[in-house]
Design a protein around this motif. Structure first.
Motif, PDB file in Angstrom:
ATOM      1  N   LYS A 121       0.828  -1.204   0.000  1.00  0.00           N
ATOM      2  CA  LYS A 121       0.000   0.000   0.000  1.00  0.00           C
ATOM      3  C   LYS A 121       0.863   1.255   0.000  1.00  0.00           C
ATOM      4  CE  LYS A 121      -3.628   2.342   2.657  1.00  0.00           C
ATOM      5  NZ  LYS A 121      -4.504   2.256   3.864  1.00  0.00           N
ATOM      6  N   LEU A 122       1.921   1.267   0.816  1.00  0.00           N
ATOM      7  CA  LEU A 122       2.799   2.430   0.873  1.00  0.00           C
ATOM      8  C   LEU A 122       3.500   2.660  -0.464  1.00  0.00           C
ATOM      9  CD1 LEU A 122       4.449   1.900   4.393  1.00  0.00           C
ATOM     10  CD2 LEU A 122       2.754   3.630   3.761  1.00  0.00           C
ATOM     11  N   ARG A 123       3.779   1.594  -1.174  1.00  0.00           N
ATOM     12  CA  ARG A 123       4.473   1.726  -2.457  1.00  0.00           C
ATOM     13  C   ARG A 123       3.549   2.190  -3.584  1.00  0.00           C
ATOM     14  NH1 ARG A 123       7.812  -4.010  -1.905  1.00  0.00           N
ATOM     15  NH2 ARG A 123       9.669  -3.154  -0.841  1.00  0.00           N
ATOM     16  N   SER A 124       2.250   2.166  -3.318  1.00  0.00           N
ATOM     17  CA  SER A 124       1.303   2.516  -4.389  1.00  0.00           C
ATOM     18  C   SER A 124       0.431   3.722  -4.051  1.00  0.00           C
ATOM     19  CB  SER A 124       0.406   1.308  -4.694  1.00  0.00           C
ATOM     20  OG  SER A 124      -0.330   0.923  -3.535  1.00  0.00           O
ATOM     21  N   ILE A 125       0.751   4.462  -2.993  1.00  0.00           N
ATOM     22  CA  ILE A 125      -0.034   5.657  -2.656  1.00  0.00           C
ATOM     23  C   ILE A 125       0.151   6.709  -3.741  1.00  0.00           C
ATOM     24  CG2 ILE A 125      -0.013   5.238  -0.172  1.00  0.00           C
ATOM     25  CD1 ILE A 125       2.325   7.128   0.066  1.00  0.00           C
ATOM     26  N   PRO A 126      -0.796   7.637  -3.882  1.00  0.00           N
ATOM     27  CA  PRO A 126      -0.724   8.629  -4.966  1.00  0.00           C
ATOM     28  C   PRO A 126       0.581   9.424  -5.012  1.00  0.00           C
ATOM     29  CG  PRO A 126      -2.897   8.656  -3.959  1.00  0.00           C
ATOM     30  CD  PRO A 126      -2.060   7.739  -3.119  1.00  0.00           C
ATOM     31  N   ASP A 127       1.152   9.752  -3.848  1.00  0.00           N
ATOM     32  CA  ASP A 127       2.385  10.544  -3.840  1.00  0.00           C
ATOM     33  C   ASP A 127       3.610   9.679  -3.572  1.00  0.00           C
ATOM     34  OD1 ASP A 127       1.800   9.957  -1.222  1.00  0.00           O
ATOM     35  OD2 ASP A 127       2.448  11.914  -0.441  1.00  0.00           O
ATOM     36  N   ALA A 128       3.577   8.432  -4.040  1.00  0.00           N
ATOM     37  CA  ALA A 128       4.678   7.501  -3.784  1.00  0.00           C
ATOM     38  C   ALA A 128       5.999   8.027  -4.336  1.00  0.00           C
ATOM     39  CB  ALA A 128       4.371   6.135  -4.400  1.00  0.00           C
ATOM     40  N   ASN A 129       5.954   8.849  -5.393  1.00  0.00           N
ATOM     41  CA  ASN A 129       7.195   9.389  -5.952  1.00  0.00           C
ATOM     42  C   ASN A 129       7.840  10.432  -5.050  1.00  0.00           C
ATOM     43  OD1 ASN A 129       5.091  11.218  -6.404  1.00  0.00           O
ATOM     44  ND2 ASN A 129       6.063  12.078  -8.233  1.00  0.00           N
ATOM     45  N   GLU A 130       7.131  10.847  -4.001  1.00  0.00           N
ATOM     46  CA  GLU A 130       7.697  11.791  -3.041  1.00  0.00           C
ATOM     47  C   GLU A 130       8.428  11.068  -1.907  1.00  0.00           C
ATOM     48  OE1 GLU A 130       7.724  15.046  -3.420  1.00  0.00           O
ATOM     49  OE2 GLU A 130       6.690  14.769  -5.348  1.00  0.00           O
ATOM     50  N   TRP A 131       8.450   9.747  -1.984  1.00  0.00           N
ATOM     51  CA  TRP A 131       9.094   8.945  -0.954  1.00  0.00           C
ATOM     52  C   TRP A 131      10.235   8.150  -1.577  1.00  0.00           C
ATOM     53  CZ3 TRP A 131       6.822   8.161   4.166  1.00  0.00           C
ATOM     54  CH2 TRP A 131       5.640   8.900   4.368  1.00  0.00           C
ATOM     55  N   TYR A 132      11.188   7.735  -0.757  1.00  0.00           N
ATOM     56  CA  TYR A 132      12.223   6.813  -1.215  1.00  0.00           C
ATOM     57  C   TYR A 132      12.311   5.653  -0.223  1.00  0.00           C
ATOM     58  CZ  TYR A 132      15.407   8.822   2.315  1.00  0.00           C
ATOM     59  OH  TYR A 132      15.984   9.234   3.491  1.00  0.00           O
ATOM     60  N   GLU A 133      12.905   4.572  -0.681  1.00  0.00           N
ATOM     61  CA  GLU A 133      13.007   3.362   0.133  1.00  0.00           C
ATOM     62  C   GLU A 133      14.471   2.988   0.310  1.00  0.00           C
ATOM     63  OE1 GLU A 133      11.460  -1.116  -0.610  1.00  0.00           O
ATOM     64  OE2 GLU A 133       9.869   0.419  -0.479  1.00  0.00           O
ATOM     65  N   THR A 134      14.835   2.593   1.518  1.00  0.00           N
ATOM     66  CA  THR A 134      16.227   2.252   1.788  1.00  0.00           C
ATOM     67  C   THR A 134      16.304   1.230   2.904  1.00  0.00           C
ATOM     68  OG1 THR A 134      18.421   3.180   2.264  1.00  0.00           O
ATOM     69  CG2 THR A 134      16.558   4.108   3.470  1.00  0.00           C
ATOM     70  N   ARG A 135      17.489   0.607   3.061  1.00  0.00           N
ATOM     71  CA  ARG A 135      17.725  -0.387   4.108  1.00  0.00           C
ATOM     72  C   ARG A 135      18.972   0.041   4.899  1.00  0.00           C
ATOM     73  NH1 ARG A 135      14.891  -5.176   2.601  1.00  0.00           N
ATOM     74  NH2 ARG A 135      15.278  -5.906   4.731  1.00  0.00           N
ATOM     75  N   PRO A 136      18.805   0.700   6.029  1.00  0.00           N
ATOM     76  CA  PRO A 136      19.960   1.090   6.851  1.00  0.00           C
ATOM     77  C   PRO A 136      20.857  -0.108   7.167  1.00  0.00           C
ATOM     78  CG  PRO A 136      17.964   2.126   7.670  1.00  0.00           C
ATOM     79  CD  PRO A 136      17.530   1.146   6.621  1.00  0.00           C
ATOM     80  N   TYR A 137      22.132   0.125   7.175  1.00  0.00           N
ATOM     81  CA  TYR A 137      23.170  -0.870   7.492  1.00  0.00           C
ATOM     82  C   TYR A 137      23.361  -1.922   6.401  1.00  0.00           C
ATOM     83  CZ  TYR A 137      22.429   0.866  12.281  1.00  0.00           C
ATOM     84  OH  TYR A 137      22.285   1.653  13.392  1.00  0.00           O
ATOM     85  N   ALA A 138      22.460  -2.011   5.435  1.00  0.00           N
ATOM     86  CA  ALA A 138      22.491  -3.146   4.503  1.00  0.00           C
ATOM     87  C   ALA A 138      23.794  -3.226   3.723  1.00  0.00           C
ATOM     88  CB  ALA A 138      21.307  -3.068   3.551  1.00  0.00           C
TER      89      ALA A 138
END
Length: 299
Positions: A101-118
């Motif tokens: 759901k978070l990846r498909s919200i209308p303003d999803a392009n205003e967010w980024y995804e990351t994995r700390p320490y990875a």
């Protein structure tokens, strides 16, 4: 003659009493009182055994608090079963309805995804509490998955808490939850400080409900106020159903010696996004890679 009448009446009365007693031990189907009692006891015993069996397989919440089952110790992370378990957890994480759901919200392009320490080399994390000591199956099996606004005003962190992080059996230790909130709030706070470096000055918590082990939780963080070298942030831990488990408020301060620290290595642990090559660089902006090798940091 009167005595005969009285004796006859007494016998009639006695027969009536015996008849009523006999009838009272008979049901409409002709069964006696003892047989009805046995049937009822048998039914109660059946219901009791069934309830006990269901309770053993699906124990009620109160029972798990009073008499919890002892979980097995965490396995060695290098064993094939532990590797398979971690891979299954990662697959489950990527397919969580909340994350989809978070990846498909209308303003999803205003967010980024990351994995700390990875992407940080393992030798740099051996003395890190959450990325080293507590990393592994049964503990913090996966690196946190962070979805953050590009303006760093708010973030959502999804992670899995294993059974080896408990105080009371089956319930995650309150100090562990405080640590996770400190790190999650610290991430968003540091990224809003002038030199992107800071320390915890104050952290207050309100524990709303027990946090069960062996589940995914969501940590939501938000910037409340930023002024100079100080940032006030707030957040909470929720389960996947949206129930609030812990609430927190914190104050982070940028120390005066911030410019003397290795900021690039710190930012690599935070999981900063790579710069968008289509956008021109902004003077003075930070654009470190999510993974800064040790050798690179010495150059």
């Amino acid at each position: 003659m009167l005595s005969n009448v009285l004796r006859r009446q007494a016998r009639i009365t006695q027969l009536a009493i015996l008849r009523r007693r006999f009838n009272s031990t008979q049901s409409p189907d002709g069964s006696s009182l003892p047989s009805r009692i046995l049937r009822r006891l048998s039914l109660l015993a059946s219901v009791g055994f069934a309830a006990y069996g269901l309770g053993s397989v699906y124990p009620p919440a109160l029972a798990t608090y009073i008499a919890p089952r002892i979980a097995p110790p965490p396995p060695d992370a290098s064993t094939p079963s532990a590797v398979a378990y971690t891979a299954e957890l990662e697959d489950e994480l990527q397919n969580l309805p909340l994350l989809q759901k978070l990846r498909s919200i209308p303003d999803a392009n205003e967010w980024y995804e990351t994995r700390p320490y990875a992407g940080v080399p393992r030798e740099e994390l051996v003395n890190s509490l959450t990325a080293g000591t507590l990393r592994g199956p049964g503990k913090l099996a996966l690196t946190p998955l962070v979805r953050a606004r590009k303006d760093e005003s708010e973030a959502v962190v999804v992670m899995h808490l294993g059974t080896a992080l408990c105080g009371h059996e089956g319930i995650v230790h309150g100090g562990m939850l405080a640590t996770l909130l400190d790190e999650s709030l610290g991430r968003i706070a540091l990224l809003n400080l002038p030199d992107k470096v800071g320390v915890t000055a104050k952290l207050s918590l309100n524990y709303r409900a027990p946090t069960r082990a062996n589940q995914f939780v969501v940590i939501k963080t938000h910037v409340d106020e930023q002024e100079g070298r100080k940032v006030k942030v707030s957040g909470r831990i929720e389960d996947l159903d949206g129930n609030t488990l812990v609430e927190a408020q914190a104050l982070f301060v940028q120390p005066r010696y911030a410019k003397m620290l290795n900021a690039k290595r710190l930012h690599a642990r935070l999981g900063r996004p790579l710069p968008d090559p289509s956008e021109p660089p902004v003077e003075g902006s930070l654009a470190p890679s999510p993974a800064v090798p040790l050798a690179a940091s010495k150059t």
